[in-house]
Design a protein around this motif. Structure first.
Motif, PDB file in Angstrom:
ATOM      1  N   HIS A   1      41.129  33.627  42.907  1.00 36.60           N
ATOM      2  CA  HIS A   1      41.701  32.386  43.434  1.00 36.60           C
ATOM      3  C   HIS A   1      41.875  32.505  44.923  1.00 36.60           C
ATOM      4  O   HIS A   1      41.889  33.590  45.484  1.00 36.60           O
ATOM      5  CB  HIS A   1      43.063  32.110  42.789  1.00 36.60           C
ATOM      6  CG  HIS A   1      43.011  32.048  41.310  1.00 36.60           C
ATOM      7  ND1 HIS A   1      42.628  30.920  40.632  1.00 36.60           N
ATOM      8  CD2 HIS A   1      43.260  32.994  40.366  1.00 36.60           C
ATOM      9  CE1 HIS A   1      42.658  31.166  39.330  1.00 36.60           C
ATOM     10  NE2 HIS A   1      43.042  32.420  39.147  1.00 36.60           N
ATOM     11  N   LEU A   2      41.984  31.328  45.512  1.00 30.86           N
ATOM     12  CA  LEU A   2      42.329  31.255  46.923  1.00 30.86           C
ATOM     13  C   LEU A   2      43.670  30.526  46.997  1.00 30.86           C
ATOM     14  O   LEU A   2      43.765  29.360  46.635  1.00 30.86           O
ATOM     15  CB  LEU A   2      41.235  30.472  47.653  1.00 30.86           C
ATOM     16  CG  LEU A   2      40.920  30.859  49.096  1.00 30.86           C
ATOM     17  CD1 LEU A   2      40.709  32.357  49.250  1.00 30.86           C
ATOM     18  CD2 LEU A   2      39.682  30.111  49.565  1.00 30.86           C
TER      19      LEU A   2
ATOM     20  N   SER B   1      43.093  35.465  49.261  1.00 27.14           N
ATOM     21  CA  SER B   1      42.793  35.820  47.877  1.00 27.14           C
ATOM     22  C   SER B   1      43.737  36.922  47.398  1.00 27.14           C
ATOM     23  O   SER B   1      43.726  37.296  46.246  1.00 27.14           O
ATOM     24  CB  SER B   1      41.336  36.293  47.760  1.00 27.14           C
ATOM     25  OG  SER B   1      41.136  37.408  48.589  1.00 27.14           O
TER      26      SER B   1
ATOM     27  N   PHE C   1      35.545  27.983  57.061  1.00 28.47           N
ATOM     28  CA  PHE C   1      36.024  28.511  55.789  1.00 28.47           C
ATOM     29  C   PHE C   1      37.526  28.291  55.630  1.00 28.47           C
ATOM     30  O   PHE C   1      38.297  28.413  56.577  1.00 28.47           O
ATOM     31  CB  PHE C   1      35.701  30.006  55.690  1.00 28.47           C
ATOM     32  CG  PHE C   1      35.987  30.575  54.322  1.00 28.47           C
ATOM     33  CD1 PHE C   1      35.025  30.505  53.320  1.00 28.47           C
ATOM     34  CD2 PHE C   1      37.222  31.131  54.038  1.00 28.47           C
ATOM     35  CE1 PHE C   1      35.288  31.003  52.054  1.00 28.47           C
ATOM     36  CE2 PHE C   1      37.494  31.628  52.770  1.00 28.47           C
ATOM     37  CZ  PHE C   1      36.523  31.565  51.779  1.00 28.47           C
ATOM     38  N   GLY C   2      37.928  27.984  54.425  1.00 22.88           N
ATOM     39  CA  GLY C   2      39.355  27.828  54.125  1.00 22.88           C
ATOM     40  C   GLY C   2      39.988  26.805  55.040  1.00 22.88           C
ATOM     41  O   GLY C   2      39.483  25.693  55.186  1.00 22.88           O
TER      42      GLY C   2
ATOM     43  N   GLU D   1      43.068  27.448  44.659  1.00 21.41           N
ATOM     44  CA  GLU D   1      41.670  27.103  44.385  1.00 21.41           C
ATOM     45  C   GLU D   1      41.019  28.223  43.584  1.00 21.41           C
ATOM     46  O   GLU D   1      41.356  29.383  43.749  1.00 21.41           O
ATOM     47  CB  GLU D   1      40.897  26.987  45.702  1.00 21.41           C
ATOM     48  CG  GLU D   1      40.972  25.643  46.384  1.00 21.41           C
ATOM     49  CD  GLU D   1      40.186  25.654  47.689  1.00 21.41           C
ATOM     50  OE1 GLU D   1      39.713  24.608  48.080  1.00 21.41           O
ATOM     51  OE2 GLU D   1      40.053  26.743  48.296  1.00 21.41           O
ATOM     52  N   GLU D   2      40.032  27.831  42.750  1.00 22.26           N
ATOM     53  CA  GLU D   2      39.203  28.854  42.105  1.00 22.26           C
ATOM     54  C   GLU D   2      38.304  29.443  43.183  1.00 22.26           C
ATOM     55  O   GLU D   2      37.747  28.714  44.001  1.00 22.26           O
ATOM     56  CB  GLU D   2      38.323  28.215  41.020  1.00 22.26           C
ATOM     57  CG  GLU D   2      39.097  27.595  39.870  1.00 22.26           C
ATOM     58  CD  GLU D   2      39.762  28.642  38.981  1.00 22.26           C
ATOM     59  OE1 GLU D   2      39.117  29.662  38.699  1.00 22.26           O
ATOM     60  OE2 GLU D   2      40.930  28.438  38.601  1.00 22.26           O
ATOM     61  N   HIS D   3      38.176  30.748  43.185  1.00 21.88           N
ATOM     62  CA  HIS D   3      37.333  31.362  44.204  1.00 21.88           C
ATOM     63  C   HIS D   3      36.843  32.723  43.728  1.00 21.88           C
ATOM     64  O   HIS D   3      37.627  33.657  43.570  1.00 21.88           O
ATOM     65  CB  HIS D   3      38.140  31.507  45.504  1.00 21.88           C
ATOM     66  CG  HIS D   3      37.346  32.091  46.631  1.00 21.88           C
ATOM     67  ND1 HIS D   3      36.268  31.448  47.188  1.00 21.88           N
ATOM     68  CD2 HIS D   3      37.450  33.265  47.295  1.00 21.88           C
ATOM     69  CE1 HIS D   3      35.760  32.195  48.155  1.00 21.88           C
ATOM     70  NE2 HIS D   3      36.457  33.302  48.237  1.00 21.88           N
TER      71      HIS D   3
ATOM     72  N   HIS E   1      35.105  36.260  44.036  1.00 25.25           N
ATOM     73  CA  HIS E   1      34.900  37.187  45.150  1.00 25.25           C
ATOM     74  C   HIS E   1      34.555  38.579  44.666  1.00 25.25           C
ATOM     75  O   HIS E   1      34.700  38.905  43.492  1.00 25.25           O
ATOM     76  CB  HIS E   1      36.127  37.209  46.070  1.00 25.25           C
ATOM     77  CG  HIS E   1      37.405  37.540  45.367  1.00 25.25           C
ATOM     78  ND1 HIS E   1      38.309  38.418  45.855  1.00 25.25           N
ATOM     79  CD2 HIS E   1      37.904  37.113  44.180  1.00 25.25           C
ATOM     80  CE1 HIS E   1      39.320  38.520  45.006  1.00 25.25           C
ATOM     81  NE2 HIS E   1      39.105  37.734  44.005  1.00 25.25           N
TER      82      HIS E   1
END
Length: 872
Positions: A198-199, A218, A267-268, A335-337, A339
């Motif tokens: 997640h983020l 994250s 990003f982000g 957020e779903e993320h 990595h």
RNA sequence: GGACGAUUAGCUCAGCUGGUAGAGCAUUCGCUUGACGUGCGAAGGGUCAGCGGUUCAAGUCCGUUAUCGUCCACCA
């Protein structure tokens, strides 16, 4: 003459033969100024490990090369040994202790190390014994271990000399930490795995303002160690905030907002929280901007310096911190993320980036030469594509973290002075501080990365730093055989170590092979339970079968799937060779291996093929195409020797002519012996066993001279003639099979051919292999062939009086079909020959070949048409 | 994001420097053939992933696309 059992039994042979080799002392390398050396150092397996198929594959390649070179007259050394394998071994012993309810700390360092040595004594030779069952012709008198005295000396010398050159240093830097193994790891020891994550978007209030910044992370738990927030200097959204500070939620710390190009505005949120102690990038940025470093994780990845969160595991802390942030209104969104998460290559635990004081090797100066030797071809990778892999890595290599917080390994030879703080690094154990001579010094408790000692393997094993005779004679070694998975761990480090300390790269060729996978293409692993035990395969099918399975059917650098059925096929091949030998032996009345004065057509054919084979095999070996060489030998033995030549000698052996009997035996024995030599590097056991049973010179097959091409046995003319007869035989067999004529039925065979003289020599073969009753060779087609079975090749028309089996209509149909096919072939060839460009541009021999093909096709068509006519 | 590899007979894979495809296993038919049935003989089965190019000639060399895989890097 000994009687051989009907089925080859590897079990009753292998141990005995291996002992015979050992007793003969032929594995032992002798420094012979008259000979060229050929050296391979084994990739040392983990001392506590067990032989798996990967080793079996790797070692088979090495043994095959070594045996080949030995038979080629080189002074060969295959140097065996084992690796102390720091983490792996320590873990195993700790597991053992755990069963006794103990930890290594209960024992203390010294007693623990005693236990490890005990373990090594108990299990350390297991893998070597397993290696022996494979037939490995290692020089066991030179057996080494990465922790033995000699290797320790080399390690000490290398460490100190690199330190003196300024190429080893101790520094507080961000490293990879395994909380389970509780040690630092090198970059190479971290494996990355794509994991869903997640983020978290967190709100950090700006001090003395209503504003805030939102950072995306994250790893929310690391916020405890945040000492800044970073934005891109060109990001207009935030320029007004640069230089201000914000208040770290939950902690209350005031942290600066800084600007650095590192931040990606896309990003982000364009705002990044800075945790210099727990993120490599943040560390770098932090260094540039002088951010404070706050360590928030201890060696077990539990929170420290984190107030109420202290003592929580990192993942537990994450949950709580996120919950607390949420409650206090600092959590904006999740957020779903996906990595990449770094994991420990030994235990699979998530690795933690942590700043820590560790020892490093400065790589840039060392990499320079390591790059040069590969770029300039002093070291070649086979296949070549791996040199690119190597070079890319070497170009971008970062300093190598070499200290490990373990007990099992080479302890770092550095002593810290409690009085003046000086570090003494010394070849001999230091008794006092070299600076202030205080005795109040303490040795660094850490040990070196296992690969630090393996990197020295090609010369430490030969006696370096002493200038030994072995070192002078056998270094540099020749070929390094290993899987692509340890190019970075080991190969790269050996190359720069050799260049640095020996001023010569450690080998000229790196032969890279792939991984052995299971039949579904999966990696073999304990957790999947899909591993195949090579010892079990040897038990079932014999070491030779396993070796042949591994060496054939794959190409260099590519993975292979392991099929047990292939082992079975190779076992069958052993049996085939065994029975060929039985046949030769039961017909043998001679006791000397020499060729007869007078050679028959088939003798010249097989000898010439054998001769050509020797040449090809040599070429394949030179190119490290071992699988190709092995396949060619296999084909020669099974097809040429067994299926054709042996059958062809039967009429002579069973005939009345004594001289013919002897000459057949002589050629049979000669070719068989040469076959054994050719095959020996691949299948050492069965070939040696057979050799012993045959009349022979010399003590053992393994020290015979490998076959080479010789003009004396080159008979291209006879080879071609014999092929004509073979074609006729195949054609007759094929026709008979189509018509279901059993071998017991032996009709007359009338042959009409312009090559009558050739067929004249082949009548016996035709009657034997084409089941002909009586063979008649005539120049004109006899009048009475009407209604006979027609067999047509491009060299002959043949007739068999099997009229009762002939259906004239079907026969016409068949012949017409064949004509159609032949004409289509001819049309293609003619199209080529009519192409002016082809004739003018293609090489002469290719054009000549096409002309010959065309001529053959025309003859075939003519023959077929005549046959059709003759049917009426 | 970058690099590399794979894509060939039902399955697993060979195919070296370009000259119209091979093996093992599987399938079908036949065979007490005086070494071997762990065998022998015969047979079937492939527009060599797609497209484009170079060449007299491409599975093979070049470009490109697709699918699968591996490694490296990594943007929180």
């Amino acid at each position: 003459m000994r009687e051989l059992p009907k089925i080859y039994d590897p079990k009753s042979v292998e141990q005995k033969i291996y002992q015979m080799w050992l007793d003969g002392g032929w594995f032992k390398a002798e420094r012979d100024p008259e000979k060229k050396p050929f050296t391979i150092v084994i990739p040392p397996p983990n001392v506590t490990g067990q032989l798996h198929l990967g080793h079996a594959f790797d070692d088979t390649i090495q043994d095959t090369l070594i045996r080949y070179k030995r038979m080629k007259g080189f002074a060969t050394l295959w140097l065996p040994g084992t690796d102390h394998a720091g983490i792996a071994t320590q873990i195993k012993v700790e597991e053992q202790l755990r069963k006794e309810g103990l930890t290594r700390f209960d024992l203390g360092r010294e007693k623990f190390l005693d236990r490890v040595w005990e373990w090594k004594e108990q299990y350390g030779s297991r893998i070597l014994e397993q290696l022996q069952t494979m037939g490995a012709s290692c020089d066991w008198s030179r057996l080494r271990f990465t922790m033995d005295e000699q290797c320790a000396k080399a390690v000490r010398e290398v460490f100190v000399s690199l330190y003196e050159k300024g190429l080893i240093y101790k520094g507080n830097r961000i490293i990879n930490w395994c909380p389970n193994c509780t040690t630092a790891l090198s970059d190479a020891e971290v494996e990355y795995a794509e994991k869903p994550g997640h983020l978290w978007h967190l709100r950090y209030p700006v001090k003395d303002s209503d504003e805030w910044v939102i950072v995306a992370t994250s790893r929310p738990e690391t916020m405890l160690g945040d000492t800044g927030v970073c934005v891109n200097p060109n990001d207009e959204r935030y320029t007004h905030l640069i230089g201000k500070t914000c208040i770290l939620p939950l902690v209350g710390r005031e942290i600066p907002i800084i600007a650095d190009e590192y931040v990606d505005t896309e990003f982000g949120t364009g705002c990044v929280k800075m945790t210099p102690c727990h993120d490599p990038n943040d560390f770098e940025v932090g260094q540039r901007h002088g951010l404070e470093q706050i360590l928030i994780l201890d060696n077990d990845a539990k929170i420290i310096n984190g107030g109420k969160y202290n003592g929580l595991d990192r993942y537990e802390a994450r949950k709580q911190i996120v919950a607390d942030l949420d409650e206090a209104g600092y959590l904006v969104k999740i957020e779903e993320h996906g990595h990449n998460v770094g994991t420990c290559y030994r235990c699979g635990t998530d690795v933690e980036p942590i700043t820590s004081a560790q020892w490093f090797v400065k790589m840039e100066p060392l990499a320079k030469e390591a790059i040069r030797v590969v770029e300039e071809g002093e070291v070649k990778f086979v296949p070549d594509r791996f040199s690119k892999t190597y070079l890319t890595w070497m170009y971008n290599v970062r300093d190598w973290c070499i200290s490990r917080q373990l007990w099992w390994g080479h302890q770092i030879p550095a002593w810290y002075c409690a009085d003046c703080g000086h570090t003494t690094v010394s070849r001999d154990d230091a008794a006092e501080c070299e600076h202030c001579h205080s005795k109040n010094i303490e040795r660094d408790p850490d040990v070196l990365d296992t690969w630090f000692s393996s990197a020295l393997w090609p010369f430490s094993t030969l006696g370096w730093p002493e200038d030994t005779e072995d070192l002078k004679y056998f270094y540099p070694t020749d070929v390094l055989v290993t899987g692509y998975d340890i190019i970075f761990f080991w190969v790269a480090r050996m190359i720069f170590s050799g260049c640095e300390h020996m001023k010569k790269p450690p080998f000229h060729t790196v032969l890279i092979h792939g991984l052995v996978r299971d039949s579904q293409g999966r990696k073999m692993s304990k957790s999947l339970g899909n591993g195949i035990d090579p010892i079990e395969m040897i038990d079932q099918f014999g070491a030779d079968a396993l070796r042949f399975n591994l060496i054939t059917g794959n190409s260099p650098g590519n993975d292979m799937r392991f099929y047990v059925e292939r082992c079975e096929a190779m076992r069958n091949f052993c049996n085939k060779l065994w029975n060929a030998t039985r046949f030769v032996m039961m017909n043998l009345t001679i006791d000397k291996n020499e060729l007869p004065e007078k050679l028959e057509l088939e003798d010249k054919w097989i000898l010439s093929k054998l001769n050509a084979l020797a040449k090809e095999v040599d070429t394949n070996f030179d190119r490290y195409e071992l699988g190709v060489a092995a396949t060619k030998i296999y084909d020669f033995i099974w097809d040429s020797y067994c299926d054709w030549y042996i059958e062809l000698t039967k009429p002579r052996l069973n005939g009345e002519d004594e001289a013919a009997k002897i000459s057949a035996q002589q050629v049979l024995l000669y070719v068989l012996t040469e076959i054994l030599k050719l095959l020996h590097p691949f299948m050492p056991y069965i070939t040696e066993e057979i050799f012993r049973a045959l009349p022979h010179d010399g003590d053992a097959l393994m020290i015979q001279t490998y076959p080479e091409f010789t003009d004396a046995l080159n008979f291209p003319e006879e080879e071609a003639q014999f092929e004509i007869i073979m074609n006729a035989i195949r054609a007759v067999r094929s026709r008979r099979a189509e018509m279901n004529v059993p071998p017991s039925k032996k009709p007359r065979l009338i042959i009409v051919s312009p090559k009558a003289d050739v067929f004249e020599k082949g009548t016996v073969y035709l009657s034997k292999l084409a089941y002909a009753g009586q063979v008649e060779i005539v120049t004109e087609v006899p009048a009475d062939t009407e209604g006979m079975v027609n067999v047509v090749t491009d060299e002959a028309r043949m007739f068999m009086p099997l009229s009762e089996l002939v259906d004239l209509d079907k026969e016409r149909e068949r012949i017409n079909r064949e004509i159609g096919k032949a004409e289509a072939d001819l049309a293609k060839i003619e199209a080529k020959l009519n192409n002016e460009k082809f004739v003018s541009k293609a090489p002469e021999n290719v054009v000549a070949q096409e002309r010959e093909k065309a001529a053959k096709a025309r003859t075939l068509i003519e023959n077929l048409k005549n046959s059709l006519e003759a049917l009426g």
